[in-house]
Design a protein around this motif. Structure first.
Motif, PDB file in Angstrom:
ATOM      1  N   SER A  67       0.728  -1.098   0.080  1.00 17.20           N
ATOM      2  CA  SER A  67       0.017   0.171   0.046  1.00 17.20           C
ATOM      3  C   SER A  67       0.788   1.318  -0.123  1.00 17.20           C
ATOM      4  O   SER A  67       0.725   2.194  -0.921  1.00 17.20           O
ATOM      5  CB  SER A  67      -1.004  -0.119   1.164  1.00 17.20           C
ATOM      6  OG  SER A  67      -0.325  -0.123   2.493  1.00 17.20           O
ATOM      7  N   PHE A  68       1.902   1.181   0.810  1.00 13.42           N
ATOM      8  CA  PHE A  68       2.584   2.604   0.832  1.00 13.42           C
ATOM      9  C   PHE A  68       3.699   2.652  -0.259  1.00 13.42           C
ATOM     10  O   PHE A  68       4.153   3.821  -0.679  1.00 13.42           O
ATOM     11  CB  PHE A  68       3.425   2.611   2.250  1.00 13.42           C
ATOM     12  CG  PHE A  68       2.769   3.101   3.482  1.00 13.42           C
ATOM     13  CD1 PHE A  68       2.717   4.380   3.784  1.00 13.42           C
ATOM     14  CD2 PHE A  68       1.791   2.260   4.085  1.00 13.42           C
ATOM     15  CE1 PHE A  68       2.103   4.971   4.760  1.00 13.42           C
ATOM     16  CE2 PHE A  68       1.202   2.674   5.134  1.00 13.42           C
ATOM     17  CZ  PHE A  68       0.992   3.744   5.623  1.00 13.42           C
ATOM     18  N   GLY A  69       4.220   1.459  -0.680  1.00  6.86           N
ATOM     19  CA  GLY A  69       4.909   1.497  -2.050  1.00  6.86           C
ATOM     20  C   GLY A  69       4.007   2.129  -3.257  1.00  6.86           C
ATOM     21  O   GLY A  69       4.661   2.810  -3.876  1.00  6.86           O
ATOM     22  N   ALA A  70       2.807   1.789  -3.045  1.00  2.23           N
ATOM     23  CA  ALA A  70       1.807   2.360  -4.426  1.00  2.23           C
ATOM     24  C   ALA A  70       1.711   3.883  -4.200  1.00  2.23           C
ATOM     25  O   ALA A  70       1.906   4.369  -5.374  1.00  2.23           O
ATOM     26  CB  ALA A  70       0.567   1.458  -4.165  1.00  2.23           C
ATOM     27  N   LEU A  71       1.743   4.267  -2.987  1.00  5.38           N
ATOM     28  CA  LEU A  71       1.578   5.613  -2.498  1.00  5.38           C
ATOM     29  C   LEU A  71       2.741   6.312  -3.131  1.00  5.38           C
ATOM     30  O   LEU A  71       2.664   7.413  -3.763  1.00  5.38           O
ATOM     31  CB  LEU A  71       1.349   5.831  -1.035  1.00  5.38           C
ATOM     32  CG  LEU A  71      -0.092   5.323  -0.679  1.00  5.38           C
ATOM     33  CD1 LEU A  71      -0.134   5.764   0.739  1.00  5.38           C
ATOM     34  CD2 LEU A  71      -1.330   6.366  -1.346  1.00  5.38           C
ATOM     35  N   CYS A  72       3.931   5.753  -3.046  1.00  2.00           N
ATOM     36  CA  CYS A  72       5.097   6.472  -3.354  1.00  2.00           C
ATOM     37  C   CYS A  72       5.063   6.732  -4.726  1.00  2.00           C
ATOM     38  O   CYS A  72       5.628   7.562  -5.354  1.00  2.00           O
ATOM     39  CB  CYS A  72       6.420   5.675  -2.907  1.00  2.00           C
ATOM     40  SG  CYS A  72       6.709   5.761  -0.962  1.00  2.00           S
ATOM     41  N   PHE A  73       4.958   5.532  -5.565  1.00  2.00           N
ATOM     42  CA  PHE A  73       4.914   5.647  -6.962  1.00  2.00           C
ATOM     43  C   PHE A  73       3.902   6.677  -7.568  1.00  2.00           C
ATOM     44  O   PHE A  73       4.139   7.494  -8.365  1.00  2.00           O
ATOM     45  CB  PHE A  73       4.763   4.333  -7.644  1.00  2.00           C
ATOM     46  CG  PHE A  73       6.083   3.506  -7.589  1.00  2.00           C
ATOM     47  CD1 PHE A  73       7.168   3.748  -8.512  1.00  2.00           C
ATOM     48  CD2 PHE A  73       6.127   2.286  -6.740  1.00  2.00           C
ATOM     49  CE1 PHE A  73       8.323   2.967  -8.413  1.00  2.00           C
ATOM     50  CE2 PHE A  73       7.560   1.643  -6.785  1.00  2.00           C
ATOM     51  CZ  PHE A  73       8.523   1.814  -7.659  1.00  2.00           C
ATOM     52  N   PHE A  74       2.602   6.616  -6.989  1.00  2.00           N
ATOM     53  CA  PHE A  74       1.664   7.590  -7.542  1.00  2.00           C
ATOM     54  C   PHE A  74       2.047   9.186  -7.052  1.00  2.00           C
ATOM     55  O   PHE A  74       1.961   9.946  -7.981  1.00  2.00           O
ATOM     56  CB  PHE A  74       0.233   7.347  -6.650  1.00  2.00           C
ATOM     57  CG  PHE A  74      -0.108   6.101  -7.389  1.00  2.00           C
ATOM     58  CD1 PHE A  74      -0.183   5.761  -8.754  1.00  2.00           C
ATOM     59  CD2 PHE A  74      -1.047   4.946  -6.637  1.00  2.00           C
ATOM     60  CE1 PHE A  74      -0.858   4.693  -9.334  1.00  2.00           C
ATOM     61  CE2 PHE A  74      -1.436   3.910  -7.157  1.00  2.00           C
ATOM     62  CZ  PHE A  74      -1.647   3.557  -8.527  1.00  2.00           C
ATOM     63  N   ALA A  75       2.751   9.137  -5.956  1.00  2.00           N
ATOM     64  CA  ALA A  75       3.270  10.607  -5.375  1.00  2.00           C
ATOM     65  C   ALA A  75       4.272  10.903  -6.379  1.00  2.00           C
ATOM     66  O   ALA A  75       4.546  12.369  -6.603  1.00  2.00           O
ATOM     67  CB  ALA A  75       3.725  10.557  -3.877  1.00  2.00           C
ATOM     68  N   MET A  76       5.156  10.030  -6.974  1.00  2.00           N
ATOM     69  CA  MET A  76       6.071  10.606  -7.921  1.00  2.00           C
ATOM     70  C   MET A  76       5.417  11.174  -9.227  1.00  2.00           C
ATOM     71  O   MET A  76       6.235  11.995  -9.863  1.00  2.00           O
ATOM     72  CB  MET A  76       7.197   9.302  -8.704  1.00  2.00           C
ATOM     73  CG  MET A  76       7.774   8.638  -7.676  1.00  2.00           C
ATOM     74  SD  MET A  76       8.678   7.270  -8.265  1.00  2.00           S
ATOM     75  CE  MET A  76       9.252   6.565  -6.727  1.00  2.00           C
ATOM     76  N   ILE A  77       4.254  11.095  -9.695  1.00  2.00           N
ATOM     77  CA  ILE A  77       3.578  11.556 -10.706  1.00  2.00           C
ATOM     78  C   ILE A  77       3.601  13.319 -10.340  1.00  2.00           C
ATOM     79  O   ILE A  77       3.713  13.905 -11.319  1.00  2.00           O
ATOM     80  CB  ILE A  77       2.198  11.115 -10.940  1.00  2.00           C
ATOM     81  CG1 ILE A  77       2.295   9.669 -10.861  1.00  2.00           C
ATOM     82  CG2 ILE A  77       1.744  11.956 -11.959  1.00  2.00           C
ATOM     83  CD1 ILE A  77       0.987   8.847 -11.405  1.00  2.00           C
ATOM     84  N   ALA A  78       3.081  13.513  -9.332  1.00  2.00           N
ATOM     85  CA  ALA A  78       2.819  14.878  -8.827  1.00  2.00           C
ATOM     86  C   ALA A  78       4.251  15.826  -8.473  1.00  2.00           C
ATOM     87  O   ALA A  78       4.320  16.932  -8.672  1.00  2.00           O
ATOM     88  CB  ALA A  78       2.008  14.990  -7.391  1.00  2.00           C
ATOM     89  N   PHE A  79       5.386  15.001  -8.129  1.00  2.00           N
ATOM     90  CA  PHE A  79       6.537  15.538  -7.682  1.00  2.00           C
ATOM     91  C   PHE A  79       7.683  15.230  -8.780  1.00  2.00           C
ATOM     92  O   PHE A  79       8.839  15.370  -8.387  1.00  2.00           O
ATOM     93  CB  PHE A  79       6.849  15.127  -6.210  1.00  2.00           C
ATOM     94  CG  PHE A  79       5.870  15.562  -5.201  1.00  2.00           C
ATOM     95  CD1 PHE A  79       5.964  16.803  -4.691  1.00  2.00           C
ATOM     96  CD2 PHE A  79       4.791  14.631  -4.664  1.00  2.00           C
ATOM     97  CE1 PHE A  79       5.128  17.381  -3.771  1.00  2.00           C
ATOM     98  CE2 PHE A  79       4.017  15.206  -3.617  1.00  2.00           C
ATOM     99  CZ  PHE A  79       4.045  16.487  -3.319  1.00  2.00           C
ATOM    100  N   GLU A  80       7.293  14.853  -9.993  1.00  2.00           N
ATOM    101  CA  GLU A  80       8.372  14.524 -10.801  1.00  2.00           C
ATOM    102  C   GLU A  80       9.553  15.819 -11.107  1.00  2.00           C
ATOM    103  O   GLU A  80      10.676  15.686 -11.499  1.00  2.00           O
ATOM    104  CB  GLU A  80       7.779  14.266 -12.068  1.00  2.00           C
ATOM    105  CG  GLU A  80       8.724  13.212 -13.216  1.00  2.00           C
ATOM    106  CD  GLU A  80       8.179  12.831 -14.303  1.00  2.00           C
ATOM    107  OE1 GLU A  80       8.351  11.507 -14.485  1.00  2.00           O
ATOM    108  OE2 GLU A  80       7.337  13.468 -14.894  1.00  2.00           O
ATOM    109  N   SER A  81       8.820  17.012 -10.908  1.00  2.00           N
ATOM    110  CA  SER A  81       9.683  18.249 -11.417  1.00  2.00           C
ATOM    111  C   SER A  81      10.554  18.508 -10.510  1.00  2.00           C
ATOM    112  O   SER A  81      11.568  19.210 -10.533  1.00  2.00           O
ATOM    113  CB  SER A  81       8.503  19.276 -11.589  1.00  2.00           C
ATOM    114  OG  SER A  81       7.768  19.710 -10.576  1.00  2.00           O
TER     115      SER A  81
END
Length: 402
Positions: free
Chosen positions: A284-298
């Motif tokens: 669950s927390f691994g998934a949250l990390c990868f989805f968060a990368m979408i927002a903070f990729e810059s």
């Protein structure tokens, strides 16, 4: 048996030798992926064919998996590990002789077969000689050793500037060292059971293991999926998104470092609170990390931190899956279960880059994060649905392991 011979397989000595061997096997695997990719790129081979050549190792893993269990049961661990190491050493020495695509493709398949023989036999040897109390620690050390070897391997690409034979000779030399260590050990055999070992067919054993522990194979599938996706798809995604190769060379090791930091603590924690709870939390927390990368990729800094966190959460998936499998099935079924574990990892390694490539074509941004994050969500949901079943026969007690 002489006292000296008996001492050779003392639990601590045996564990140390097997961990050293796994580290060397991980080193060879981690070295070959980038090393041969660079050499093929320099030779003008297209990226698609380069990827196909890299997949040969996993093809070897899948080809060998259905045929490893019987030799281990019949001849023991030592002969299987020895043959696997000899295949790896021979192929490593042959690789620099002739830089031809299909010659390397065949040799990589052979290395995959040898690598699978080494990993399968060492996994079963460690799990069957570990008690439930120390299994998490021992398998975590196994995963840590592989991760360290796999992480150090890519640095050998720098040796190409000195001599292209040097990294191959170094890897072959280390594999020879592992071979010499295993020769000093007394051969042992997996736990057997008259019903399972003699009367049940291979397919019935597969069916029994799957019925008892199907969820335990998903972490291995997931680890193969994300490892192959990160190494195969992420550089392509990063270049299309405007990232530099230098940034990618920082982010991928960050993921490996995160997994190394948490490998042993998570194994010890899973001994105390249970594997399933840990796997559900991590997915669950691994998934949250990868989805968060979408927002903070810059943001390079936040992306770097998220890669470390993601590695910390899911970098132990394979070893935790092996631990959970050993908890769920009788000891005499562990060889069958480890075959299925290797197949699950191999399938994930083949499917991951395929789905990742499709997502890159579909989504303009965030494709690789959607792919891996979605896979982790799938593991979380199926984990909630999984209910432990009572094993058909008791697990054979192990009393000699440290």
């Amino acid at each position: 048996m002489t006292e000296g011979k008996a001492a050779e397989n003392r639990p601590l000595y045996r564990l140390i030798v097997l961990i050293i061997m796994v580290a060397i096997a991980g080193f060879a695997q981690g070295m070959l992926l980038p090393l041969l990719a660079i050499m093929l790129e320099d030779a003008g081979v297209s990226s698609s064919l380069n990827g196909l050549n890299a997949a040969a190792l996993y093809i070897g893993v899948l080809l060998a998996s259905p045929f490893i269990e019987h030799p281990v049961r019949k001849y023991g661990y030592k002969p299987v590990i020895t043959i696997g190491l000899v295949l790896m050493i021979t192929s490593l020495l042959l690789l620099p002789l002739w830089q031809a695509f299909w010659f390397w493709f065949v040799l990589r398949i052979i290395i995959g077969i040898g690598d699978n023989m080494v990993h399968f036999a060492t996994q079963v040897w460690i799990t069957t000689t570990s008690t439930p109390k120390n299994r998490g620690r021992n398998i975590s050390l196994y995963g840590l050793a592989f991760g360290l070897g796999f992480g150090v391997g890519p640095f050998m690409t720098r040796l190409l500037s000195i001599n292209e034979w040097l990294p191959f000779l170094l890897s072959a030399g280390l594999s020879t060292l592992a071979w010499l260590l295993i020769l000093q050990m007394r051969n042992e055999f997996p736990a057997t059971d008259m019903e399972t070992g003699s009367q049940l067919s291979t397919w019935k054993r597969y069916k029994e293991v799957f019925k008892l522990a199907w969820f335990a194979f998903l972490p291995a599938f997931g680890y193969g999926f994300l490892e192959a996706s990160l190494h195969g798809n992420y550089p392509v995604y990063a270049l299309r998104s405007g990232m530099t190769i230098e940034l990618v060379s920082i982010l991928l090791p960050a993921f490996v470092i995160g997994g190394l930091i948490t490998q042993l603590p998570l194994g010890l924690l899973s001994d105390r609170v249970g594997r399933k709870k840990i796997l559900l939390f991590l997915s669950s927390f691994g998934a949250l990390c990868f989805f968060a990368m979408i927002a903070f990729e810059s943001s390079t800094t936040i992306l770097f931190i998220l890669f470390i966190l993601a590695g910390g959460f899911v970098g132990s998936f394979f070893s935790l899956g092996v631990m959970y499998l050993a908890d769920l099935i009788p000891t005499h079924l562990l060889p069958t279960g480890n075959v299925m574990m290797a197949i699950s990892f191999g399938v994930g390694s083949m499917i991951g880059p395929l789905i990742g490539g499709i997502f890159i074509d579909i989504f303009e941004s965030g494709s690789i994060y959607y792919s891996i994050g979605g896979m982790l969500v799938f593991i979380f949901i199926t984990g909630i649905a999984f209910k432990n079943k009572q094993a058909s026969s008791p697990t054979k007690a192990v009393t000699e392991s440290i």
